[in-house]
Design a protein around this motif. Structure first.
Motif, PDB file in Angstrom:
ATOM      1  N   CYS A 112       1.500   3.377   4.980  1.00  0.00           N
ATOM      2  CA  CYS A 112       0.427   4.065   6.486  1.00  0.00           C
ATOM      3  C   CYS A 112       0.860   4.934   6.730  1.00  0.00           C
ATOM      4  O   CYS A 112       1.326   5.108   7.452  1.00  0.00           O
ATOM      5  CB  CYS A 112       0.841   2.042   6.940  1.00  0.00           C
ATOM      6  N   CYS A 147      -1.285  -3.493   9.710  1.00  0.00           N
ATOM      7  CA  CYS A 147      -2.698  -3.225  10.273  1.00  0.00           C
ATOM      8  C   CYS A 147      -3.839  -3.712   9.665  1.00  0.00           C
ATOM      9  O   CYS A 147      -5.067  -3.502   9.606  1.00  0.00           O
ATOM     10  CB  CYS A 147      -2.816  -1.855  10.295  1.00  0.00           C
ATOM     11  N   HIS A 192       3.685   2.083  10.013  1.00  0.00           N
ATOM     12  CA  HIS A 192       4.216   0.592   9.459  1.00  0.00           C
ATOM     13  C   HIS A 192       4.909   0.572   8.151  1.00  0.00           C
ATOM     14  O   HIS A 192       6.069  -0.728   8.543  1.00  0.00           O
ATOM     15  CB  HIS A 192       3.041  -0.706   9.765  1.00  0.00           C
ATOM     16  N   CYS A 246      -1.500  -1.793   3.440  1.00  0.00           N
ATOM     17  CA  CYS A 246      -0.838  -1.881   4.640  1.00  0.00           C
ATOM     18  C   CYS A 246      -0.583  -3.743   5.300  1.00  0.00           C
ATOM     19  O   CYS A 246      -1.810  -3.965   5.748  1.00  0.00           O
ATOM     20  CB  CYS A 246      -0.541  -0.926   6.217  1.00  0.00           C
TER      21      CYS A 246
HETATM   22 ZN   LIG Z   1      -0.325  -0.189   8.534  1.00  0.00          ZN
END
Ligand SMILES: [Zn+2]
Length: 145
Positions: free
Chosen positions: A107, A79, A111, A76
């Motif tokens: 994700c 994150c 996200h 991702c």
């Molecule tokens: Zn993420």
């Protein structure tokens, strides 16, 4: 920035592993020069075992770099967690209706999604960032994108 910083950190760890391997190889084989018909020459290319060990060393480092790039591609962008839940979409036989085959990863924290084409010829890997789901959930009725 966090995404690329993590990638640089992984490459630095790979470089450290490469350096340690390089030192271990040269601890076993001191880097003395061999004489080839009276002419000093480097060991590489003249000592078969040393040359093969450096070939394997090169393959190991290239494999580690390839693993770093592959691992980074499926993370991702926000994150840095691994993307999950691959969903295959599209079809070659129904390409006009569903588009070319591709796999979509998400994700787990929402996200974004990563769209990976089945063949690199048919398209590029595309990261789509999701909007904030709470904003979208509490958007007034009748208001569309
Ligand atoms: Zn993420």
């Amino acid at each position: 920035m966090k995404y690329w910083g993590f990638f640089v950190l992984k490459l630095l760890v790979t470089a450290l592993v490469g350096f340690v391997l390089w030192e271990a190889i040269h601890m076993y084989w001191p880097s003395s020069r061999v004489n080839y018909r009276g002419v000093p020459a480097s060991r590489f290319g003249h000592d078969l075992v040393y040359t093969l060990v450096l070939l394997v060393y090169n393959l190991i480092l290239q494999g580690l770099i390839w693993l770093n790039i592959r691992d980074q591609r499926y993370r991702c962008r926000t994150c840095l967690r691994r993307l999950r839940m691959p969903v295959e979409q599209g079809s070659w036989s129904h390409m006009l209706l569903f588009g070319p085959p591709h796999t979509e990863y998400i994700c787990t924290y929402g996200h974004g999604t990563l769209d990976v084409p089945e063949t690199p010829v048919s398209g590029r890997t595309v990261w789509k960032r999701n909007e904030d789901m709470w904003k979208e959930l509490f958007k007034p009725r009748g208001q569309s994108r």
